[in-house]
Motif scaffolding. Structure first.
Motif, mmCIF file in Angstrom:
data_model
loop_
_atom_site.group_PDB
_atom_site.id
_atom_site.type_symbol
_atom_site.label_atom_id
_atom_site.label_comp_id
_atom_site.label_asym_id
_atom_site.label_seq_id
_atom_site.Cartn_x
_atom_site.Cartn_y
_atom_site.Cartn_z
ATOM 1 N N SER A 184 0.974 -1.116 -0.112
ATOM 2 C CA SER A 184 0.121 -0.031 0.013
ATOM 3 C C SER A 184 1.015 1.293 -0.159
ATOM 4 C CB SER A 184 -0.966 -0.142 1.106
ATOM 5 O OG SER A 184 -0.109 0.066 2.413
ATOM 6 N N ALA A 185 1.975 1.274 0.707
ATOM 7 C CA ALA A 185 2.899 2.323 0.764
ATOM 8 C C ALA A 185 3.615 2.436 -0.511
ATOM 9 C CB ALA A 185 3.966 2.292 1.902
ATOM 10 N N ILE A 186 4.193 1.564 -1.174
ATOM 11 C CA ILE A 186 4.829 1.468 -2.421
ATOM 12 C C ILE A 186 3.730 2.038 -3.544
ATOM 13 C CG2 ILE A 186 5.586 0.159 -4.351
ATOM 14 C CD1 ILE A 186 6.858 -1.633 -2.133
ATOM 15 N N LEU A 187 2.327 1.783 -3.472
ATOM 16 C CA LEU A 187 1.493 2.364 -4.533
ATOM 17 C C LEU A 187 1.377 3.754 -4.356
ATOM 18 C CD1 LEU A 187 -0.545 1.902 -6.849
ATOM 19 C CD2 LEU A 187 -2.178 1.051 -5.026
ATOM 20 N N LEU A 188 1.278 4.130 -3.254
ATOM 21 C CA LEU A 188 1.156 5.446 -2.870
ATOM 22 C C LEU A 188 2.366 6.368 -3.118
ATOM 23 C CD1 LEU A 188 -0.595 5.589 0.773
ATOM 24 C CD2 LEU A 188 -1.717 6.166 -1.300
ATOM 25 N N LEU A 189 3.602 5.753 -3.141
ATOM 26 C CA LEU A 189 4.744 6.244 -3.827
ATOM 27 C C LEU A 189 4.504 6.372 -4.990
ATOM 28 C CD1 LEU A 189 7.601 5.043 -1.181
ATOM 29 C CD2 LEU A 189 6.626 7.143 -1.145
ATOM 30 N N LEU A 190 4.337 5.269 -5.642
ATOM 31 C CA LEU A 190 4.375 5.348 -7.147
ATOM 32 C C LEU A 190 3.242 6.149 -7.750
ATOM 33 C CD1 LEU A 190 4.417 1.418 -7.561
ATOM 34 C CD2 LEU A 190 6.105 3.285 -8.408
ATOM 35 N N THR A 191 2.408 6.654 -7.091
ATOM 36 C CA THR A 191 1.380 7.665 -7.401
ATOM 37 C C THR A 191 1.669 9.141 -6.744
ATOM 38 O OG1 THR A 191 -0.213 7.125 -5.680
ATOM 39 C CG2 THR A 191 -0.538 6.118 -7.868
ATOM 40 N N GLY A 192 2.821 9.120 -6.201
ATOM 41 C CA GLY A 192 3.105 10.582 -5.891
ATOM 42 C C GLY A 192 2.941 10.887 -4.408
ATOM 43 N N ARG A 193 2.294 9.953 -3.611
ATOM 44 C CA ARG A 193 1.965 10.616 -2.261
ATOM 45 C C ARG A 193 3.077 10.471 -1.316
ATOM 46 N NH1 ARG A 193 -1.942 10.146 -6.269
ATOM 47 N NH2 ARG A 193 -3.826 10.501 -5.283
ATOM 48 N N ARG A 194 3.551 11.453 -0.820
ATOM 49 C CA ARG A 194 4.714 11.697 -0.019
ATOM 50 C C ARG A 194 4.547 11.144 1.368
ATOM 51 N NH1 ARG A 194 8.612 16.864 -1.294
ATOM 52 N NH2 ARG A 194 9.099 16.142 0.751
ATOM 53 N N VAL A 195 3.160 10.794 1.672
ATOM 54 C CA VAL A 195 2.805 10.973 3.007
ATOM 55 C C VAL A 195 3.214 9.317 3.324
ATOM 56 C CG1 VAL A 195 0.581 9.710 2.310
ATOM 57 C CG2 VAL A 195 1.059 10.777 4.419
ATOM 58 N N ALA A 196 3.342 8.489 2.391
ATOM 59 C CA ALA A 196 3.971 7.250 2.569
ATOM 60 C C ALA A 196 5.300 7.022 2.882
ATOM 61 C CB ALA A 196 3.619 6.084 1.278
ATOM 62 N N LEU A 197 6.334 8.050 2.895
ATOM 63 C CA LEU A 197 7.439 7.859 3.063
ATOM 64 C C LEU A 197 7.951 7.420 4.404
ATOM 65 C CD1 LEU A 197 8.858 11.298 1.358
ATOM 66 C CD2 LEU A 197 9.520 8.740 0.650
ATOM 67 N N PRO A 198 7.354 7.966 5.572
ATOM 68 C CA PRO A 198 7.635 7.249 6.803
ATOM 69 C C PRO A 198 7.061 5.722 6.887
ATOM 70 C CG PRO A 198 6.263 9.328 7.002
ATOM 71 C CD PRO A 198 6.250 8.841 5.532
ATOM 72 N N LEU A 199 6.511 5.325 5.766
ATOM 73 C CA LEU A 199 6.164 3.942 5.974
ATOM 74 C C LEU A 199 7.012 2.917 5.298
ATOM 75 C CD1 LEU A 199 2.337 4.311 5.163
ATOM 76 C CD2 LEU A 199 3.493 4.183 7.644
ATOM 77 N N VAL A 200 8.148 3.329 4.714
ATOM 78 C CA VAL A 200 9.190 2.686 3.994
ATOM 79 C C VAL A 200 10.322 2.726 4.649
ATOM 80 C CG1 VAL A 200 7.815 2.684 1.961
ATOM 81 C CG2 VAL A 200 9.689 4.413 2.226
ATOM 82 N N SER A 201 11.440 1.715 4.439
ATOM 83 C CA SER A 201 12.847 1.777 5.276
ATOM 84 C C SER A 201 13.762 1.193 4.126
ATOM 85 C CB SER A 201 12.526 0.658 6.207
ATOM 86 O OG SER A 201 12.272 -0.702 6.020
ATOM 87 N N GLY A 202 14.920 1.199 4.357
ATOM 88 C CA GLY A 202 16.165 0.448 3.586
ATOM 89 C C GLY A 202 16.821 1.770 3.085
ATOM 90 N N PRO A 203 18.079 1.347 2.397
ATOM 91 C CA PRO A 203 18.812 2.338 2.093
ATOM 92 C C PRO A 203 18.513 3.187 0.846
ATOM 93 C CG PRO A 203 19.484 -0.003 1.266
ATOM 94 C CD PRO A 203 18.489 0.029 2.417
#
Length: 215
Positions: A184-203
């Motif tokens: 869900s967070a990846i889909l939001l990022l793919l559609t430009g929703r920066r609100v999902a940034l705190p939900l992802v991790s990794g380098p």
């Protein structure tokens, strides 16, 4: 997902979104959505426009000449003047329909209802959990466009050059430093929703956050 499964997922999400809208207060309908300049009411109105016929599209173009995004915004705001109960009823009326706007596949209305449901739910602190299989199918479709040739309310995030990996379903795309999180967070990022940034991790997530301007 095959086409029947996609349409079943669309129907389920339309029903769940209509149910959510039916729970909202008048004040919540007037609140800003995740879409800049759009209220919750505007987004709800936009979701009823998936049922446009060719004639409807022609009339909309004539009524709102100009860039596609401007036309979509104007049409949604015009429809948003309808009573709340009418908007909910019109969204419910789309359940079971396989009509889609000209030139689109079934995956576009799937992406639309999944993402716009979050545009409504997230700023209102309402829970509208995305089904992971449907979100993965939508993410694959959005990724295939590479941010090109699609009408967007949001500016695309610079996700090319990263490896996107879902942690709750088998899905990945791209090459480079990894960005991992719920589909869900990846889909939001793919559609430009920066609100999902705190939900992802990794380098890759750390690098992406450092690249983006504040705000």
């Amino acid at each position: 997902m095959n086409d029947d499964e996609v349409w079943a997922a669309i129907d389920s999400e339309r029903r769940r979104t209509a149910d959510l809208l039916g729970q909202l207060s008048d004040d919540e309908w007037a609140q800003p959505s995740l879409c800049d300049g759009w209220t919750v009411r505007d987004v709800a109105a936009h979701l009823t426009l998936q049922q446009l016929t060719v004639g409807d599209c022609v009339r909309m173009v004539l009524r709102h000449p100009g860039p596609l995004n401007s036309m979509i915004c104007a049409a949604a705001r015009r429809r948003a003047t309808l009573p709340t109960d009418r908007l909910i009823a019109d969204l419910r009326a789309t359940i079971g329909s396989r009509r889609r706007n000209v030139g689109l596949t079934s995956l576009e209305p799937l992406s639309d209802i999944l993402v716009h449901g979050q545009d409504i739910a997230i700023p209102l602190h309402r829970d509208l959990e995305m089904p992971v299989t449907a979100a993965a199918a939508a993410a694959t479709r959005v990724w295939s466009f590479g941010g090109r040739g699609k009408a967007r309310v949001f500016r695309s995030l610079p996700l090319r050059g990263y490896r996107l990996t879902a942690t709750d379903v088998e899905w990945s795309a791209g090459e480079g430093p990894e960005i991992r999180g719920p589909i869900s967070a990846i889909l939001l990022l793919l559609t430009g929703r920066r609100v999902a940034l705190p939900l992802v991790s990794g380098p890759g997530a750390d690098e992406l956050r450092a690249r983006l301007p504040a705000g």
